[in-house]
Design a protein around this motif. Structure first.
Motif, PDB file in Angstrom:
ATOM      1  N   LEU A 175       0.939  -1.149  -0.072  1.00  0.00           N
ATOM      2  CA  LEU A 175       0.013  -0.044  -0.005  1.00  0.00           C
ATOM      3  C   LEU A 175       0.886   1.374   0.022  1.00  0.00           C
ATOM      4  N   LEU A 176       1.981   1.272   0.705  1.00  0.00           N
ATOM      5  CA  LEU A 176       2.770   2.444   0.897  1.00  0.00           C
ATOM      6  C   LEU A 176       3.602   2.691  -0.501  1.00  0.00           C
ATOM      7  N   TRP A 177       3.807   1.564  -1.181  1.00  0.00           N
ATOM      8  CA  TRP A 177       4.589   1.663  -2.728  1.00  0.00           C
ATOM      9  C   TRP A 177       3.609   2.027  -3.542  1.00  0.00           C
ATOM     10  N   LEU A 178       2.279   1.734  -3.436  1.00  0.00           N
ATOM     11  CA  LEU A 178       0.931   2.401  -4.212  1.00  0.00           C
ATOM     12  C   LEU A 178       0.615   3.683  -4.027  1.00  0.00           C
ATOM     13  N   LYS A 179       1.635   4.270  -2.896  1.00  0.00           N
ATOM     14  CA  LYS A 179       1.214   5.620  -2.534  1.00  0.00           C
ATOM     15  C   LYS A 179      -0.254   5.980  -1.941  1.00  0.00           C
ATOM     16  N   VAL A 180      -0.663   5.085  -1.125  1.00  0.00           N
ATOM     17  CA  VAL A 180      -1.935   4.822  -0.372  1.00  0.00           C
ATOM     18  C   VAL A 180      -1.314   5.062   1.165  1.00  0.00           C
ATOM     19  N   PRO A 181      -0.668   6.243   1.571  1.00  0.00           N
ATOM     20  CA  PRO A 181      -0.217   6.158   2.981  1.00  0.00           C
ATOM     21  C   PRO A 181      -1.102   5.868   4.075  1.00  0.00           C
ATOM     22  N   LEU A 182      -2.518   6.419   4.010  1.00  0.00           N
ATOM     23  CA  LEU A 182      -3.308   6.127   5.108  1.00  0.00           C
ATOM     24  C   LEU A 182      -3.682   4.662   5.537  1.00  0.00           C
ATOM     25  N   TYR A 183      -3.913   3.929   4.279  1.00  0.00           N
ATOM     26  CA  TYR A 183      -4.395   2.503   4.431  1.00  0.00           C
ATOM     27  C   TYR A 183      -3.190   1.728   4.610  1.00  0.00           C
ATOM     28  N   GLY A 184      -2.148   2.242   4.091  1.00  0.00           N
ATOM     29  CA  GLY A 184      -0.611   1.683   4.599  1.00  0.00           C
ATOM     30  C   GLY A 184      -0.621   1.654   6.111  1.00  0.00           C
ATOM     31  N   ALA A 185      -0.857   2.998   6.745  1.00  0.00           N
ATOM     32  CA  ALA A 185      -0.736   3.251   8.185  1.00  0.00           C
ATOM     33  C   ALA A 185      -1.755   2.259   8.827  1.00  0.00           C
ATOM     34  N   TYR A 186      -2.839   2.143   8.446  1.00  0.00           N
ATOM     35  CA  TYR A 186      -3.819   1.142   9.124  1.00  0.00           C
ATOM     36  C   TYR A 186      -3.135  -0.434   9.142  1.00  0.00           C
ATOM     37  N   MET A 187      -2.369  -0.769   8.035  1.00  0.00           N
ATOM     38  CA  MET A 187      -1.847  -2.188   7.984  1.00  0.00           C
ATOM     39  C   MET A 187      -0.740  -2.343   8.763  1.00  0.00           C
ATOM     40  N   ILE A 188       0.086  -1.080   9.098  1.00  0.00           N
ATOM     41  CA  ILE A 188       1.061  -1.031  10.015  1.00  0.00           C
ATOM     42  C   ILE A 188       0.650  -1.041  11.364  1.00  0.00           C
ATOM     43  N   LEU A 189      -0.474  -0.650  11.834  1.00  0.00           N
ATOM     44  CA  LEU A 189      -0.961  -0.744  13.069  1.00  0.00           C
ATOM     45  C   LEU A 189      -1.608  -2.264  13.273  1.00  0.00           C
ATOM     46  N   VAL A 190      -2.099  -2.662  12.203  1.00  0.00           N
ATOM     47  CA  VAL A 190      -2.462  -4.256  12.423  1.00  0.00           C
ATOM     48  C   VAL A 190      -1.052  -4.984  12.504  1.00  0.00           C
ATOM     49  N   THR A 191      -0.061  -4.750  11.977  1.00  0.00           N
ATOM     50  CA  THR A 191       1.174  -5.565  12.107  1.00  0.00           C
ATOM     51  C   THR A 191       1.706  -5.489  13.561  1.00  0.00           C
ATOM     52  N   GLY A 192       1.707  -4.374  14.205  1.00  0.00           N
ATOM     53  CA  GLY A 192       2.089  -3.887  15.649  1.00  0.00           C
ATOM     54  C   GLY A 192       1.133  -4.824  16.435  1.00  0.00           C
ATOM     55  N   SER A 193      -0.167  -4.624  16.032  1.00  0.00           N
ATOM     56  CA  SER A 193      -1.232  -5.341  17.128  1.00  0.00           C
ATOM     57  C   SER A 193      -0.909  -6.714  17.131  1.00  0.00           C
ATOM     58  N   PHE A 194      -0.705  -7.233  15.981  1.00  0.00           N
ATOM     59  CA  PHE A 194      -0.647  -8.905  16.190  1.00  0.00           C
ATOM     60  C   PHE A 194       0.719  -9.458  16.643  1.00  0.00           C
ATOM     61  N   MET A 195       1.651  -8.290  16.621  1.00  0.00           N
ATOM     62  CA  MET A 195       2.987  -8.796  17.434  1.00  0.00           C
ATOM     63  C   MET A 195       2.755  -8.702  18.839  1.00  0.00           C
ATOM     64  N   ILE A 196       1.882  -7.666  19.237  1.00  0.00           N
ATOM     65  CA  ILE A 196       1.776  -7.433  20.686  1.00  0.00           C
ATOM     66  C   ILE A 196       0.625  -8.735  21.105  1.00  0.00           C
ATOM     67  N   PHE A 197      -0.121  -9.207  20.322  1.00  0.00           N
ATOM     68  CA  PHE A 197      -1.106 -10.317  20.703  1.00  0.00           C
ATOM     69  C   PHE A 197      -0.212 -11.750  20.859  1.00  0.00           C
ATOM     70  N   SER A 198       1.072 -11.754  19.955  1.00  0.00           N
ATOM     71  CA  SER A 198       2.056 -12.856  20.086  1.00  0.00           C
ATOM     72  C   SER A 198       2.527 -12.661  21.350  1.00  0.00           C
ATOM     73  N   LEU A 199       3.121 -11.593  21.631  1.00  0.00           N
ATOM     74  CA  LEU A 199       3.578 -11.392  23.121  1.00  0.00           C
ATOM     75  C   LEU A 199       2.924 -11.759  24.169  1.00  0.00           C
ATOM     76  N   ILE A 200       1.536 -11.494  24.268  1.00  0.00           N
ATOM     77  CA  ILE A 200       0.678 -12.000  25.159  1.00  0.00           C
ATOM     78  C   ILE A 200       0.574 -13.200  25.210  1.00  0.00           C
ATOM     79  N   SER A 201       0.422 -13.800  24.118  1.00  0.00           N
ATOM     80  CA  SER A 201       0.169 -15.113  24.012  1.00  0.00           C
ATOM     81  C   SER A 201       1.387 -16.110  24.900  1.00  0.00           C
ATOM     82  N   PHE A 202       2.582 -15.672  24.548  1.00  0.00           N
ATOM     83  CA  PHE A 202       3.561 -16.569  24.921  1.00  0.00           C
ATOM     84  C   PHE A 202       3.565 -16.113  26.337  1.00  0.00           C
TER      85      PHE A 202
END
Length: 321
Positions: free
Chosen positions: A197-224
């Motif tokens: 999305l960032l390469w396609l120059k859609v930064p806002l939606y790219g930011a949403y997916m970046i937040l999803v990335t960080g959120s799932f990493m946090i979920f992984s930490l909580i799980s372990f």
């Protein structure tokens, strides 16, 4: 001679590295190759855009390599201590050794290294892996260790994680590691979509997916991290107790997840309150800093003085002919 399970037959069982294993090193090398390739490409970019691309590529590849590498790391939880303990069954002779536990998503590594390494007329340096991930049987690996006659300290520690152990931590570690690994792979997919999305120059939606990335990493930490709710049985070597703690992989993932969330929130804030800065960072508009102008080039500058060329009478043309 043929391969058997990825190893040569008739040779001693290969030791699984602790710390940086082979898979992690290969992953890091692959991402470094990508980084070097992009750095070579950046040489052809002029002006401030070069530094914008450098920051974007470096941060993106760093987040990606962390997500992939920690899945194969065995340093999510670890413990070590120097102890004086028995070495072999049916022997009262003690040795001085450093014992260690290294827990990952796929299983646990138990290490035993003599201090000094050569004692009892042999080299004491063991690293045994006991897996609980899908397709592996921890109980079978433990029985195999018994049949091979592994040293007492290794079998003593490995027995604490067996399904039949009174400690009862096997299911907790296996289930928590399974979900932690699954959510980490989802974070990898979200990271890939964010880059697209960032390469396609859609930064806002790219930011949403970046937040999803960080959120799932946090979920992984909580799980372990739920494994800490079930305390491991006391591992005692005379007066020395082996206490485990969260390892470098856990804290590196936490730091990367927070960095990812900060990046996503920053892009969203810029898109709302400072779109000009966002356009400059992600090169959403053509740069005006280049020496070349976007207008038409004319060889005769006097041509621009008149809006239209003067009409030449037909009679004049006939005289010329």
């Amino acid at each position: 001679m043929t391969f058997y399970d990825g190893r040569y037959p008739f040779y001693p069982t290969a030791r699984i590295p602790v710390g940086f294993n082979t898979i992690e090193i290969v992953i890091i090398i692959i991402f470094l190759v990508f980084l070097v390739s992009f750095l070579i490409i950046l040489i052809g970019i002029r002006g401030a855009d070069r530094f914008h691309w450098l920051a974007r590529i470096t941060l993106s590849l760093f987040i990606g390599v962390v997500i992939v590498a920690v899945n194969f790391s065995n340093n999510w939880e670890r413990a070590s201590a120097t102890v004086n303990t028995t070495y072999k069954s049916f022997s009262s002779v003690n040795i001085n050794a450093e014992v260690g536990i290294h827990v990952g998503f796929s299983g646990v590594n138990v290490t035993l290294r003599g201090v000094p390494e050569i004692q009892q007329n042999e080299t004491i340096n063991y690293n045994e892996e006991f897996l609980w991930n899908s397709g592996s049987s921890y109980a079978a690996a433990y029985r195999d260790g018994l049949e091979r006659g592994l040293p007492d300290p290794i079998l003593y520690i490995a027995e604490k994680f067996t399904p039949s152990s009174p400690c009862g931590v096997f299911s907790q570690y296996k289930v928590s590691s399974h979900y932690a690994s699954a959510t980490m792979w989802v974070a990898l997919v979200a990271w890939m979509l964010a880059n697209i999305l960032l390469w396609l120059k859609v930064p806002l939606y790219g930011a949403y997916m970046i937040l999803v990335t960080g959120s799932f990493m946090i979920f992984s930490l909580i799980s372990f991290g739920t494994t800490r709710k079930t305390k491991l049985c006391a591992i005692m070597f005379d007066d020395m107790k082996l206490d485990s703690a969260l390892g470098p992989s856990f804290w590196l993932t936490l730091a990367t997840a927070l960095l990812t969330l900060i990046i996503g929130i920053t892009i969203m804030a810029l898109s709302i309150w400072a779109p000009q800065i966002l356009s400059k960072v992600f090169v959403l508009t053509d740069s005006t800093d280049d020496e070349d102008t976007a207008g038409e080039d004319f060889y005769n500058v006097h041509y621009l003085e008149n809006d239209k060329p003067t009409d030449v009478p037909m009679r004049t043309l006939e005289n010329v002919v």
